[in-house]
Design a protein around this motif. Structure first.
Motif, PDB file in Angstrom:
ATOM      1  N   ALA A 100       0.805  -1.216   0.000  1.00  0.00           N
ATOM      2  CA  ALA A 100       0.000   0.000   0.000  1.00  0.00           C
ATOM      3  C   ALA A 100       0.839   1.267   0.000  1.00  0.00           C
ATOM      4  N   ASP A 101       2.082   1.183   0.482  1.00  0.00           N
ATOM      5  CA  ASP A 101       2.968   2.353   0.533  1.00  0.00           C
ATOM      6  C   ASP A 101       3.831   2.491  -0.711  1.00  0.00           C
ATOM      7  N   GLY A 102       3.643   1.573  -1.658  1.00  0.00           N
ATOM      8  CA  GLY A 102       4.415   1.652  -2.887  1.00  0.00           C
ATOM      9  C   GLY A 102       5.735   0.914  -2.848  1.00  0.00           C
ATOM     10  N   ASN A 103       6.010   0.253  -1.751  1.00  0.00           N
ATOM     11  CA  ASN A 103       7.258  -0.499  -1.637  1.00  0.00           C
ATOM     12  C   ASN A 103       7.148  -1.819  -2.400  1.00  0.00           C
ATOM     13  N   ILE A 104       8.200  -2.210  -3.083  1.00  0.00           N
ATOM     14  CA  ILE A 104       8.199  -3.455  -3.841  1.00  0.00           C
ATOM     15  C   ILE A 104       8.273  -4.641  -2.877  1.00  0.00           C
ATOM     16  N   VAL A 105       7.263  -5.489  -2.956  1.00  0.00           N
ATOM     17  CA  VAL A 105       7.210  -6.688  -2.120  1.00  0.00           C
ATOM     18  C   VAL A 105       7.787  -7.870  -2.886  1.00  0.00           C
ATOM     19  N   VAL A 106       7.419  -7.958  -4.159  1.00  0.00           N
ATOM     20  CA  VAL A 106       7.926  -9.020  -5.023  1.00  0.00           C
ATOM     21  C   VAL A 106       8.358  -8.387  -6.340  1.00  0.00           C
TER      22      VAL A 106
END
Length: 213
Positions: A100-106
């Protein structure tokens, strides 16, 4: 007498319009019926005869039958022997997956397992509702299972079963789930053995022949 004098004499003796009428004959105005008016007349005739109502009823019955009795999933039969195997739901991410914060998870191209992020809380139970024994098995399993159960049909009327059970019943439209899990025999159970499991267990259940109808 010259040709010109002869023509003048003829024209003076016979009215021009009379000569044309004699050559062409009686004329009538060109008329063309409105296409929509023809359609309306035909529909009205069908309505008056009851044919239109019969056609509408037949179409409704056909649509209702299709909803009540979906096309059975091809290639699925009743299980004759028990079997257990495992399914790895991992897929390669087509693009970066962000939180949701725009951080890359995958990152794109990375193998990702959905079970690492969200577990399967229910047991998926696939049956053929045309088989009364499978229906009884599913009803009993639903009532005695420690985990919630989602009954999914591969054939038969899910609407009729919902009315019988008074609870939701689902249908594997287009064979999407059975195709994904490569299920070819039913009853079949798909579930996560533990919250930490990264694969799904698929059990094929062979019901006793003595109880079969």
């Amino acid at each position: 007498m010259s040709a010109a004098s002869l023509l003048g004499l003829l024209l003076s003796a016979v009215p021009l319009h009379a000569g044309l009428d004699a050559a062409i004959g009686k004329t009538y105005p060109i008329t063309e019926r409105d296409f929509l008016e023809v359609i309306r007349e035909r529909l009205q005739a069908k309505q008056n005869s009851g044919e239109l109502a019969a056609m509408q009823t037949a179409m409704q019955d056909k649509a209702r039958h299709g909803i009540e009795n979906p096309t059975p999933i091809a290639g699925i039969t009743r299980a004759s022997k028990p079997d257990t195997r495992y399914y790895d739901p991992s897929v390669a991410a087509a693009q970066d997956i962000r939180d949701a914060d725009g951080n890359i998870v995958v990152k794109a191209g990375t193998q990702a397992n959905p079970l690492d992020y969200m577990g399967l809380s229910k047991v998926l139970l696939f049956i053929d509702a045309r088989d009364k024994q499978q229906v009884r098995y599913a009803d009993h399993y639903y009532k005695t299972s420690k985990k919630p159960v989602k009954v999914i049909l591969v054939a038969g009327s899910y609407m009729a079963l919902m009315r019988q059970w008074q609870r939701p019943v689902f249908y594997d439209q287009g064979g999407n789930l059975t195709g994904k899990f490569q299920i070819t025999h039913v009853p079949a159970l798909v579930y996560q053995e533990s919250p930490a499991a990264t694969v799904l267990r698929i059990d094929t259940v062979a019901l006793s022949a003595e109880a079969a109808e």
